[in-house]
Design an enzyme around this catalytic site. Structure first.
Site, PDB file in Angstrom:
ATOM      1  N   GLU A  32      31.623  18.586  58.320  1.00 36.84           N
ATOM      2  CA  GLU A  32      31.751  17.194  57.881  1.00 36.84           C
ATOM      3  C   GLU A  32      32.653  17.035  56.663  1.00 36.84           C
ATOM      4  O   GLU A  32      32.226  16.600  55.592  1.00 36.84           O
ATOM      5  CB  GLU A  32      30.370  16.599  57.600  1.00 36.84           C
ATOM      6  CG  GLU A  32      29.504  16.490  58.843  1.00 36.84           C
ATOM      7  CD  GLU A  32      28.147  15.863  58.599  1.00 36.84           C
ATOM      8  OE1 GLU A  32      27.451  15.545  59.573  1.00 36.84           O
ATOM      9  OE2 GLU A  32      27.769  15.696  57.408  1.00 36.84           O
TER      10      GLU A  32
ATOM     11  N   GLU B 220      26.220  17.195  66.488  1.00 36.54           N
ATOM     12  CA  GLU B 220      24.939  16.979  65.810  1.00 36.54           C
ATOM     13  C   GLU B 220      24.347  15.642  66.254  1.00 36.54           C
ATOM     14  O   GLU B 220      25.053  14.642  66.398  1.00 36.54           O
ATOM     15  CB  GLU B 220      25.086  16.958  64.289  1.00 36.54           C
ATOM     16  CG  GLU B 220      25.347  18.288  63.640  1.00 36.54           C
ATOM     17  CD  GLU B 220      25.359  18.193  62.115  1.00 36.54           C
ATOM     18  OE1 GLU B 220      24.731  17.249  61.571  1.00 36.54           O
ATOM     19  OE2 GLU B 220      25.990  19.037  61.467  1.00 36.54           O
TER      20      GLU B 220
END
Length: 685
Positions: A158, A313
């Site tokens: 991320e 995710e």
């Protein structure tokens, strides 16, 4: 014609199902790994993302590498038919590095260097940080690049944020020199004569700062572009550092927040796109609007490379960081997970496999709860999904054909939000894009989310909501698209500035003026309590009648060849054009001069889709909150009917023959969908 992409990994040519796995948190208890392997197989999980935040476990002190625990995990995986996305651990550096090399720590926009801690608290420009990541990544590649369990590289985690240290300031100046060449060109592009901010030496240029420069919009825009370029360059540096041992391994990085980085630039260096989705399911009784916005992001990430992506995710139950942590109601785990597959994902993966015992994510959802066994509701949901995914792996690699596209540019988004007018209390760019996408989603119309630099030739319908930043080149492309028979839809606040955030001269919508056949003279921002309306003209080509509510933004336009389909009902501009159509070449260009609600958008796009000859997933009326999406290999269509309405629903299929995707049993003409229900169908393409 068969349309199918090769599996993301030939080692695992099925739908991927798994989670982020952190065995380094459990090295004190070797029994945990043994139990995890048993539970992974029981849950139908075939791949784990491993090593994401493991730097301190892989290099506990500088130059001292401890790979034995990773050896054991990957060897156990290989022996049990489980695979791994092996991560580079650069998302969080060890304490010894922050202490010895404080330059690796990020400097915030206030010019204060951070202390050790958090994630992505590092400088992407720092020579030391780049050196240290290359060393560790190189050792990981050398040791595991050809390991039978490893199917690809999970680069960092991320990416996000920016650094304002001296290294980054120099890199920013270098980036600007390469872009503009001279200070005169920079000053012209940034319009620095405003407030006498003209630069006379490159050393005077710094990043935007709360106690310095923030009002030069071209400066702000270029800083955001630079941050993307520097982050992409760091990601490229990481990819290059793991490529040597086995160049065939694909590389991805999990994307999440769209605020700071232009992910289209990452797509140029990644082999596969992956993203992390955490919707706030059940915030309202009807999940339809939220499901439509999630579908938008699935469509966005699929469109970045125009091929299947990975859901890297999601949560199998709840998060612990949202304002309210709701549990997924029965059926929602299956429904929301398969929604990703319906829109082009070849995986469903979770954060996390096993709940941490301590720290900030100890209450974040996981497949294995603190109870440590399989006898939980969540584990059962995951296992049931695993069985379904095993049964439908024929969808792997299939395309998601779309004849419609929405233009969504990151620099346009940044510029819109920085425009300082006409409605600083909420310009609502994203909400506008979502609303137009939702009107298509509700009809079962597949939609790509493209950039203005992408190829537009394959589409029948292109929508450009609030295309505020419109380059001359973009204007020419859209003009050609319409001239050759395409249908274009634009809205207010389009064609206002160029790529430097400088206003187009000669009248808005700038490069779109000829194509749209209008001149936009002014735009008014309305207060929330203000109302206006769109009155449809009698006998208009859309066949729409009556009045629709308008609000928030009203553009005052003149028709310059365009046909007026509707006019304003109120204010001093009552009777002036609010909806126009310009017949241009072989195509059509519509312009909505005001913000309109879902009732109008639904009615409008129903007509526009039919007029443009755009195919729908199923030729039937879908109940509100029910969506239909198709993946296809060119011979077989895989149809996903999904009920997000919060109520039982019934869908009447069209005249084609359908079978159940899992059982191959024939399906009747009426499908019953329970609350949070999904029906997996297939038919001949």
């Amino acid at each position: 014609m068969t349309t199918k992409f090769a599996p993301i990994s030939e080692k695992l040519p099925v739908l991927m199902h798994g989670a982020d796995y952190n065995p380094d948190q459990w090295l004190h208890d070797p029994k945990v790994l043994e139990e995890d392997i048993r539970l992974m197989k029981l849950a139908g999980c075939n791949v784990m993302a491993i090593g994401i935040f493991s730097w301190a476990s892989l290099e506990p002190t500088e130059g001292n590498f401890t790979f034995e625990w990773m050896d054991q995990v990957l060897d156990r995986f290989a022996a049990n038919g489980i695979y791994a996305w092996l991560a580079t651990p650069s998302g969080a550096r060890p304490a010894w590095m922050s202490q010895k090399y404080p330059e690796v720590l990020r400097v915030e926009k206030n010019r204060v260097r951070n202390l050790h801690g958090m994630r992505h608290n590092h400088c992407n420009t720092s020579p030391v940080y780049r050196e240290k990541t290359a060393i560790l990544n190189g050792k990981l590649a050398e040791r595991y690049g050809n390991h039978p369990a490893v199917i690809g590289w999970h680069i960092s985690n991320e990416f996000g944020g920016d650094c304002h240290c001296d290294y980054c300031q120099e890199a920013f100046r270098g980036w600007l020199k390469e872009k503009y060449g001279t200070l005169d060109a920079l000053n012209a592009a940034w319009w620095t004569t405003f407030w006498a901010h003209t630069y006379t030496d490159w050393s005077q240029v710094e990043s935007p700062a709360p106690h310095g420069e923030t009002m030069v919009h071209g400066h702000n825009l270029d800083w955001r572009r630079f941050v993307t370029a520097q982050t992409v360059d760091f990601c490229r540096h990481e990819i290059e550092s793991v490529r040597s041992a086995n160049p065939s391994l694909p590389a991805t990085t999990n994307m999440h927040m769209i605020e700071g980085l232009d992910y289209r630039k990452f797509a140029e260096i990644l082999d596969v796109i992956s993203w992390d989705a955490y919707p706030t399911w059940h915030e309202f009784a009807n999940d339809g609007e939220l499901a439509a916005s999630v579908a938008f992001y699935h469509d966005l990430y699929r469109s970045l490379k125009q091929k299947p992506f990975l859901l890297m995710e999601s949560t199998p139950s709840l998060t612990n960081w949202q304002p309210v942590s709701k549990l997924k109601q029965p059926g929602m785990h299956q429904l929301s997970s398969l929604q990703a597959i319906a829109h082009g994902s070849d995986s469903v993966q979770y954060f996390q496999w096993r709940k941490s015992r301590g720290s900030s994510e100890k209450f974040h959802g996981a497949v294995v709860d603190h109870a440590g066994h399989e006898h939980t509701r969540v584990f059962k949901d995951v296992a049931e999904l695993g069985e379904t995914m095993k049964n439908i792996s024929e969808v792997v690699g299939t395309a998601t054909p779309a004849q419609t596209a929405i233009i969504f540019d990151w620099d346009n988004r940044w510029a819109v939000k920085d425009s300082q007018g006409p409605r600083n209390m909420g310009i609502k760019y994203e909400e506008t894009v979502y609303a137009h996408h939702r009107a298509l989603w509700e009809q079962g119309v597949a939609t790509d989310i493209i950039g203005s630099e992408d190829d537009m030739s394959g589409y029948k319908l292109i929508i450009a909501p609030m295309l505020y930043l419109c380059r001359e080149e973009t204007g020419r492309k859209l003009e050609q698209f319409v001239e050759q028979g395409g249908t274009l839809v634009t809205t207010y606040w389009s064609g206002v500035v160029d790529e430097h955030d400088l206003c187009h001269l000669g009248g808005f919508p700038g490069p779109l003026r000829k194509t749209l056949g209008i001149w936009a003279e002014e735009i008014e921002g309305l207060y929330d309590h203000d109302r206006n309306g769109l009155a449809m003209a009698e006998g208009n080509v859309l066949g729409l009648q009556g009045t629709f509510e308008a609000g928030e933004l009203c553009e005052l336009i003149h028709a310059e060849g365009a046909e007026v389909l509707g006019t304003y009902t109120d204010s001093f501009y009552a009777g002036r054009p609010a909806l126009t159509l310009n017949r241009f070449g072989q195509g059509r260009a519509y312009h909505m001069a005001t913000r309109l609600k879902d009732d109008f958008l639904g009615a409008f796009y129903k007509q526009a889709v039919q007029e443009a000859g755009v195919a729908r997933a199923i030729d039937t009326e879908l109940p509100q909150g029910v969506s239909a999406t198709v993946r296809s290999d060119g011979e077989t269509d895989f149809v996903f009917l999904m009920n997000f309405s919060g109520q039982p629903q019934q869908v009447k299929l069209d005249e084609r023959s359908y079978a159940d995707m899992e059982s191959n049993a024939s399906v009747g003409q009426v499908v019953e969908l329970p609350v949070n229900g999904i029906q997996l169908l297939k038919r001949k393409a």
